[in-house]
Write a protein that holds these residues in place. Structure first.
Motif, PDB file in Angstrom:
ATOM      1  N   THR A 146      60.920  37.839  -4.506  1.00  0.00           N
ATOM      2  CA  THR A 146      61.615  36.984  -3.539  1.00  0.00           C
ATOM      3  C   THR A 146      62.894  36.412  -4.146  1.00  0.00           C
ATOM      4  OG1 THR A 146      59.557  36.410  -2.405  1.00  0.00           O
ATOM      5  CG2 THR A 146      61.413  34.910  -2.124  1.00  0.00           C
ATOM      6  N   ILE A 147      62.807  35.951  -5.380  1.00  0.00           N
ATOM      7  CA  ILE A 147      63.997  35.452  -6.076  1.00  0.00           C
ATOM      8  C   ILE A 147      65.073  36.525  -6.124  1.00  0.00           C
ATOM      9  CG2 ILE A 147      64.874  34.831  -8.370  1.00  0.00           C
ATOM     10  CD1 ILE A 147      62.233  33.282  -8.782  1.00  0.00           C
ATOM     11  N   ASP A 148      64.671  37.728  -6.517  1.00  0.00           N
ATOM     12  CA  ASP A 148      65.632  38.818  -6.655  1.00  0.00           C
ATOM     13  C   ASP A 148      66.190  39.253  -5.314  1.00  0.00           C
ATOM     14  OD1 ASP A 148      65.028  38.653  -9.304  1.00  0.00           O
ATOM     15  OD2 ASP A 148      63.781  40.454  -9.364  1.00  0.00           O
ATOM     16  N   ALA A 149      65.344  39.306  -4.304  1.00  0.00           N
ATOM     17  CA  ALA A 149      65.795  39.739  -2.980  1.00  0.00           C
ATOM     18  C   ALA A 149      66.907  38.846  -2.456  1.00  0.00           C
ATOM     19  CB  ALA A 149      64.621  39.761  -2.006  1.00  0.00           C
ATOM     20  N   HIS A 150      66.742  37.550  -2.601  1.00  0.00           N
ATOM     21  CA  HIS A 150      67.781  36.629  -2.146  1.00  0.00           C
ATOM     22  C   HIS A 150      69.091  36.867  -2.897  1.00  0.00           C
ATOM     23  CE1 HIS A 150      65.874  33.914   0.742  1.00  0.00           C
ATOM     24  NE2 HIS A 150      64.759  34.041   0.037  1.00  0.00           N
ATOM     25  N   ALA A 151      68.994  37.095  -4.201  1.00  0.00           N
ATOM     26  CA  ALA A 151      70.199  37.325  -4.998  1.00  0.00           C
ATOM     27  C   ALA A 151      70.879  38.637  -4.611  1.00  0.00           C
ATOM     28  CB  ALA A 151      69.843  37.332  -6.486  1.00  0.00           C
ATOM     29  N   PHE A 152      70.094  39.678  -4.390  1.00  0.00           N
ATOM     30  CA  PHE A 152      70.671  40.975  -4.064  1.00  0.00           C
ATOM     31  C   PHE A 152      71.331  40.961  -2.685  1.00  0.00           C
ATOM     32  CE2 PHE A 152      67.123  42.827  -6.914  1.00  0.00           C
ATOM     33  CZ  PHE A 152      67.883  42.569  -8.047  1.00  0.00           C
ATOM     34  N   VAL A 153      70.689  40.319  -1.724  1.00  0.00           N
ATOM     35  CA  VAL A 153      71.274  40.223  -0.388  1.00  0.00           C
ATOM     36  C   VAL A 153      72.569  39.414  -0.432  1.00  0.00           C
ATOM     37  CG1 VAL A 153      70.957  39.200   1.905  1.00  0.00           C
ATOM     38  CG2 VAL A 153      69.135  40.594   0.893  1.00  0.00           C
ATOM     39  N   SER A 154      72.566  38.311  -1.163  1.00  0.00           N
ATOM     40  CA  SER A 154      73.773  37.494  -1.280  1.00  0.00           C
ATOM     41  C   SER A 154      74.912  38.277  -1.926  1.00  0.00           C
ATOM     42  CB  SER A 154      73.469  36.243  -2.103  1.00  0.00           C
ATOM     43  OG  SER A 154      74.627  35.452  -2.267  1.00  0.00           O
ATOM     44  N   PHE A 155      74.593  39.033  -2.961  1.00  0.00           N
ATOM     45  CA  PHE A 155      75.605  39.856  -3.629  1.00  0.00           C
ATOM     46  C   PHE A 155      76.203  40.867  -2.655  1.00  0.00           C
ATOM     47  CE2 PHE A 155      76.683  43.860  -5.681  1.00  0.00           C
ATOM     48  CZ  PHE A 155      77.590  43.457  -6.649  1.00  0.00           C
ATOM     49  N   LEU A 156      75.355  41.552  -1.928  1.00  0.00           N
ATOM     50  CA  LEU A 156      75.842  42.581  -0.995  1.00  0.00           C
ATOM     51  C   LEU A 156      76.670  41.962   0.124  1.00  0.00           C
ATOM     52  CD1 LEU A 156      72.636  44.800  -0.849  1.00  0.00           C
ATOM     53  CD2 LEU A 156      74.883  45.526  -1.680  1.00  0.00           C
ATOM     54  N   ASP A 157      76.227  40.830   0.642  1.00  0.00           N
ATOM     55  CA  ASP A 157      76.953  40.204   1.748  1.00  0.00           C
ATOM     56  C   ASP A 157      78.340  39.712   1.342  1.00  0.00           C
ATOM     57  OD1 ASP A 157      75.182  40.698   3.774  1.00  0.00           O
ATOM     58  OD2 ASP A 157      74.198  38.726   3.690  1.00  0.00           O
ATOM     59  N   GLN A 158      78.573  39.603   0.045  1.00  0.00           N
ATOM     60  CA  GLN A 158      79.883  39.181  -0.429  1.00  0.00           C
ATOM     61  C   GLN A 158      80.764  40.352  -0.871  1.00  0.00           C
ATOM     62  OE1 GLN A 158      79.719  35.687  -3.195  1.00  0.00           O
ATOM     63  NE2 GLN A 158      77.551  35.640  -2.666  1.00  0.00           N
ATOM     64  N   HIS A 159      80.213  41.551  -0.809  1.00  0.00           N
ATOM     65  CA  HIS A 159      80.981  42.700  -1.300  1.00  0.00           C
ATOM     66  C   HIS A 159      81.845  43.290  -0.186  1.00  0.00           C
ATOM     67  CE1 HIS A 159      81.911  46.554  -3.275  1.00  0.00           C
ATOM     68  NE2 HIS A 159      81.715  45.865  -4.389  1.00  0.00           N
ATOM     69  N   THR A 160      83.030  43.728  -0.560  1.00  0.00           N
ATOM     70  CA  THR A 160      83.996  44.214   0.435  1.00  0.00           C
ATOM     71  C   THR A 160      83.567  45.507   1.114  1.00  0.00           C
ATOM     72  OG1 THR A 160      85.220  45.350  -1.331  1.00  0.00           O
ATOM     73  CG2 THR A 160      85.941  43.126  -0.730  1.00  0.00           C
ATOM     74  N   SER A 161      82.619  46.238   0.535  1.00  0.00           N
ATOM     75  CA  SER A 161      82.189  47.503   1.135  1.00  0.00           C
ATOM     76  C   SER A 161      81.101  47.315   2.182  1.00  0.00           C
ATOM     77  CB  SER A 161      81.670  48.455   0.055  1.00  0.00           C
ATOM     78  OG  SER A 161      80.420  48.001  -0.462  1.00  0.00           O
TER      79      SER A 161
END
Length: 292
Positions: A146-161
């Motif tokens: 759960t910790i990792d999922a939140h971090a990965f989703v946040s990272f992707l949502d901030q990426h320009t692609s």
């Protein structure tokens, strides 16, 4: 998850089918050979691949991000099998990116070590590999995921692609199967589809069993079940189907005949190209339908 039964099944498979010796298999899993083992896709998009660092509440996860060179696309998180992030998972991520997705292939073991945890050619059949991998795998939980999922989703949502107007998909192999369900339950507003391939421990008698998280989800799901996993736990697919039916969520649940636990990654000793390609086609169909 992979266990001693998996080891025995895989050894028996190689003996009965006259497949490669251990030395031949290890040689075959060198990078260029792996590329040849994955069938090419039609109309593949040009992609760019980069190593990225994703900050989480527990540290920094080393991951691989692969996405088309132009435009914004639906994002996908790939949770590897028990051997972790390695060449074959990079190739699978690249293939998905070539189909039009921004793909993050993660290292679930980042708390213990950077990827690759084992070298290309390593096999869960080998005792030394099991002794190295299993303690790391057993340290993972619904909480760490759960910790990792939140971090990965946040990272992707901030990426320009990434097209944030579209839902995020997630796919997992072996131990990564339940991680897709945990991810979907943890962030239902963003996860629109999940796929588990020869997923392990999807239905348990524990209070944090993945199947109990289904009511928290808002995602379409695909479960591609290995034949020998189904033989050991034939009721699991029934419980999964009932869980999704009660939640009113679509779920495609199928036992893949003749496919053993671990059949999807091309460096697996029981890689089954026909069934792996069929599972791949169902994954693409799922994401095309559910990610908007």
């Amino acid at each position: 998850m992979c266990d001693e039964d998996t080891v025995n099944d895989n050894d028996q498979y190689r003996q009965n089918d006259g497949t490669l010796s251990r030395r031949q298999f290890n040689a075959l899993t060198a990078g260029t050979a792996l590329t040849m083992m994955l069938p090419k896709i039609a109309n593949a998009m040009a992609v760019v691949e980069s190593n990225v660092s994703v900050k989480t509440a527990d540290g920094v996860a080393d991951c691989v991000l692969i996405h088309p060179t132009a435009g914004k696309h639906a994002a996908v998180i790939i949770w590897p099998d028990i051997l972790g992030l390695r060449t074959s998972l990079r190739l699978m991520g690249k293939r998905l990116a070539e189909s039009g997705y921004s793909v993050l292939v993660v290292n679930p073991y980042y708390r213990a070590a950077a990827a690759p945890i084992v070298p290309d050619g390593a096999s869960f059949q080998d005792e030394a590999t099991r002794n190295k991998i299993l303690p790391m795998a057993m340290a993972l939980s619904a909480d760490t995921t759960t910790i990792d999922a939140h971090a990965f989703v946040s990272f992707l949502d901030q990426h320009t692609s990434v097209d944030t107007e579209r839902k995020i998909g997630t796919a997992g192999y072996c131990m990564g199967g339940p991680f897709t369900m945990i991810t979907a339950a943890a962030i239902p507003q963003r996860i629109g589809a999940g796929a588990s391939f020869h997923g392990a421990r999807l239905v348990t008698d524990k209070t944090d069993s993945p199947h109990l998280m289904v009511p928290k989800m808002n995602a379409h799901f695909l479960f591609a079940i290995a034949a020998n996993d189904d033989e050991r736990d034939p009721d699991a697919k029934v419980v999964l189907q009932d869980s999704y039916d009660k939640a009113g969520l679509p779920a495609e649940i199928e036992v893949y005949e003749g496919a053993l636990h671990g059949w999807c990654p091309p460096d697996s000793s029981v890689y089954n190209e026909f069934q792996a390609e069929r599972a791949w086609s169902r994954l693409l169909a799922l994401f095309d339908t559910a990610l908007g």
